[in-house]
Motif scaffolding. Sequence first.
Motif, PDB file in Angstrom:
ATOM      1  N   LEU A   1      -2.382 -12.258   2.492  1.00 46.14           N
ATOM      2  CA  LEU A   1      -1.161 -12.620   1.773  1.00 46.14           C
ATOM      3  C   LEU A   1      -0.050 -13.008   2.737  1.00 46.14           C
ATOM      4  O   LEU A   1       0.731 -13.930   2.466  1.00 46.14           O
ATOM      5  CB  LEU A   1      -0.714 -11.459   0.884  1.00 46.14           C
ATOM      6  CG  LEU A   1      -1.678 -11.064  -0.238  1.00 46.14           C
ATOM      7  CD1 LEU A   1      -1.164  -9.850  -1.005  1.00 46.14           C
ATOM      8  CD2 LEU A   1      -1.909 -12.223  -1.206  1.00 46.14           C
ATOM      9  N   HIS A   2       0.040 -12.317   3.879  1.00 42.80           N
ATOM     10  CA  HIS A   2       1.032 -12.693   4.882  1.00 42.80           C
ATOM     11  C   HIS A   2       0.769 -14.098   5.424  1.00 42.80           C
ATOM     12  O   HIS A   2       1.714 -14.837   5.726  1.00 42.80           O
ATOM     13  CB  HIS A   2       1.034 -11.693   6.034  1.00 42.80           C
ATOM     14  CG  HIS A   2       1.823 -10.448   5.758  1.00 42.80           C
ATOM     15  ND1 HIS A   2       3.156 -10.475   5.404  1.00 42.80           N
ATOM     16  CD2 HIS A   2       1.458  -9.135   5.785  1.00 42.80           C
ATOM     17  CE1 HIS A   2       3.596  -9.241   5.237  1.00 42.80           C
ATOM     18  NE2 HIS A   2       2.584  -8.402   5.452  1.00 42.80           N
ATOM     19  N   THR A   3      -0.496 -14.477   5.553  1.00 38.68           N
ATOM     20  CA  THR A   3      -0.810 -15.835   5.993  1.00 38.68           C
ATOM     21  C   THR A   3      -0.202 -16.858   5.034  1.00 38.68           C
ATOM     22  O   THR A   3       0.385 -17.857   5.468  1.00 38.68           O
ATOM     23  CB  THR A   3      -2.333 -16.034   6.085  1.00 38.68           C
ATOM     24  OG1 THR A   3      -2.858 -15.156   7.078  1.00 38.68           O
ATOM     25  CG2 THR A   3      -2.676 -17.473   6.460  1.00 38.68           C
TER      26      THR A   3
ATOM     27  N   LYS B   1      10.000   2.320   4.177  1.00 42.65           N
ATOM     28  CA  LYS B   1      10.420   3.201   3.084  1.00 42.65           C
ATOM     29  C   LYS B   1       9.411   3.156   1.940  1.00 42.65           C
ATOM     30  O   LYS B   1       9.097   4.201   1.341  1.00 42.65           O
ATOM     31  CB  LYS B   1      11.814   2.799   2.593  1.00 42.65           C
ATOM     32  CG  LYS B   1      12.455   3.831   1.656  1.00 42.65           C
ATOM     33  CD  LYS B   1      12.717   5.133   2.390  1.00 42.65           C
ATOM     34  CE  LYS B   1      13.389   6.152   1.484  1.00 42.65           C
ATOM     35  NZ  LYS B   1      13.628   7.439   2.181  1.00 42.65           N
ATOM     36  N   LEU B   2       8.907   1.976   1.631  1.00 45.91           N
ATOM     37  CA  LEU B   2       7.848   1.870   0.627  1.00 45.91           C
ATOM     38  C   LEU B   2       6.628   2.687   1.045  1.00 45.91           C
ATOM     39  O   LEU B   2       6.003   3.369   0.219  1.00 45.91           O
ATOM     40  CB  LEU B   2       7.449   0.404   0.423  1.00 45.91           C
ATOM     41  CG  LEU B   2       8.381  -0.457  -0.428  1.00 45.91           C
ATOM     42  CD1 LEU B   2       8.072  -1.943  -0.237  1.00 45.91           C
ATOM     43  CD2 LEU B   2       8.269  -0.093  -1.907  1.00 45.91           C
ATOM     44  N   ALA B   3       6.291   2.624   2.318  1.00 46.84           N
ATOM     45  CA  ALA B   3       5.145   3.385   2.837  1.00 46.84           C
ATOM     46  C   ALA B   3       5.356   4.880   2.631  1.00 46.84           C
ATOM     47  O   ALA B   3       4.434   5.610   2.241  1.00 46.84           O
ATOM     48  CB  ALA B   3       4.935   3.070   4.314  1.00 46.84           C
TER      49      ALA B   3
ATOM     50  N   ILE C   1       1.163  -3.027   2.996  1.00 48.08           N
ATOM     51  CA  ILE C   1       2.216  -3.348   2.032  1.00 48.08           C
ATOM     52  C   ILE C   1       2.845  -4.691   2.382  1.00 48.08           C
ATOM     53  O   ILE C   1       3.094  -4.990   3.554  1.00 48.08           O
ATOM     54  CB  ILE C   1       3.312  -2.264   2.026  1.00 48.08           C
ATOM     55  CG1 ILE C   1       2.708  -0.875   1.791  1.00 48.08           C
ATOM     56  CG2 ILE C   1       4.362  -2.566   0.954  1.00 48.08           C
ATOM     57  CD1 ILE C   1       3.700   0.261   1.953  1.00 48.08           C
ATOM     58  N   ILE C   2       3.132  -5.485   1.372  1.00 50.92           N
ATOM     59  CA  ILE C   2       3.871  -6.735   1.535  1.00 50.92           C
ATOM     60  C   ILE C   2       5.018  -6.752   0.534  1.00 50.92           C
ATOM     61  O   ILE C   2       4.864  -6.304  -0.609  1.00 50.92           O
ATOM     62  CB  ILE C   2       2.967  -7.976   1.333  1.00 50.92           C
ATOM     63  CG1 ILE C   2       3.738  -9.265   1.623  1.00 50.92           C
ATOM     64  CG2 ILE C   2       2.348  -8.001  -0.051  1.00 50.92           C
ATOM     65  CD1 ILE C   2       2.856 -10.521   1.625  1.00 50.92           C
TER      66      ILE C   2
ATOM     67  N   ILE D   1       0.394  -3.490  -2.687  1.00 48.08           N
ATOM     68  CA  ILE D   1      -0.292  -2.549  -1.808  1.00 48.08           C
ATOM     69  C   ILE D   1      -1.798  -2.793  -1.941  1.00 48.08           C
ATOM     70  O   ILE D   1      -2.310  -2.911  -3.061  1.00 48.08           O
ATOM     71  CB  ILE D   1       0.049  -1.095  -2.164  1.00 48.08           C
ATOM     72  CG1 ILE D   1       1.561  -0.859  -2.013  1.00 48.08           C
ATOM     73  CG2 ILE D   1      -0.738  -0.116  -1.291  1.00 48.08           C
ATOM     74  CD1 ILE D   1       2.019   0.526  -2.413  1.00 48.08           C
ATOM     75  N   GLY D   2      -2.464  -2.892  -0.814  1.00 44.87           N
ATOM     76  CA  GLY D   2      -3.910  -3.114  -0.811  1.00 44.87           C
ATOM     77  C   GLY D   2      -4.472  -2.771   0.546  1.00 44.87           C
ATOM     78  O   GLY D   2      -3.819  -2.103   1.367  1.00 44.87           O
TER      79      GLY D   2
END
Length: 354
Positions: free
Chosen positions: A231-233, A67-69, A79-80, A222-223
């Motif tokens: 960041l997910h790591t 939804k953010l996308a 996105i995270i 967002i990047g």
Amino acid sequence: MSRFFSKKFSALTPYTPGEQPRDKKYIKLNTNESPFPPSPGVIRAVLEEAATLQLYSDPECTVLINKLAEVYGAEPERIIATNGSDEVLDFAFNAFCDKENPIVFPDITYGFYSVFAEKLGIPYEEIPLKDDLTVDVNDYIGINKNIVIANPNAPTGIALPLSDIERIVASNPDNVVIIDEAYVDFGGESAVKLTEKYGNLLVVQTFSKSRSLAGARLGFAIGSKELISDLHTLRYSTNPYNVNRMTCAAGYAALTENGYYMQNAQTVMRTREFAKAELEKRGFTVLPSKANFLFAKSGEISGEELYLELKELGVLVRHFKKERIKDYCRITVGTAMEMKKLLDNIDIILEKRT
């Protein structure tokens, strides 16, 4: 502190959040919360999700991310979602900064930046704002260091135009530039679209301000795919279930009913301009704000005295003791009725001084 507390944190001064007193009922204009409740769909979504709290949340936040996308026009992989924007900022400081990769930010800005740096042992530099409390863009051009800028800035509320943000990002291609857009929906220009063009740009936002979810703790960034993967790591090495089920549902519902929140942001902006004009009539200096607060000082009373006297009368605003801004108070824009009560109480306080 206990005798067991690590020496590496012995000199750490933690961030001080806005006070949440319980001694009496206050008009709260001190923590930049929305004066409007969540939309009806958010309430329904949270209640429905509460029935499944025995289950872990989706670590990918798939429904929310998609939804953010859709809303922000960015691929889901870019996105995270995090437990408030503070968490993604913490991840970013961890991921991109170290002794060889210091970070810079304004000397008057969100107080958590220096706390993150000190906690992690990251060298940092605070670049002074100009005398009018604006960011001098030239201070950041080609600086060859990681950068974090709140835009609009806090506590001043002053925003840089998107063209200046792009100049900063483009001139530091080998460093990460973090743009913290907590207040962007109140008149600022978002840099989200620039993330398609610049792989070193990370844009951070929150649901706490314009989307009335401060208590839910939901932020996002967002990047580029590469930055988000980094960041997910950190997230999977810290807490993969960082966004709980009810918050995820609340965020999705808020985006579905986005028009409600953007209308509320417009109302806040109109109320902000009314309050600014009224404060100026009373002799206040008020900075030009693109946020949901005003930064104002009186020539008749110090910032600390105004804060204390308003608190005595049941109105909370935020005062900072930092030398350059100690005469100012940061005033959250509440409802029209709350702002009228603020102004009435300021009149009472100022009349006692004539």
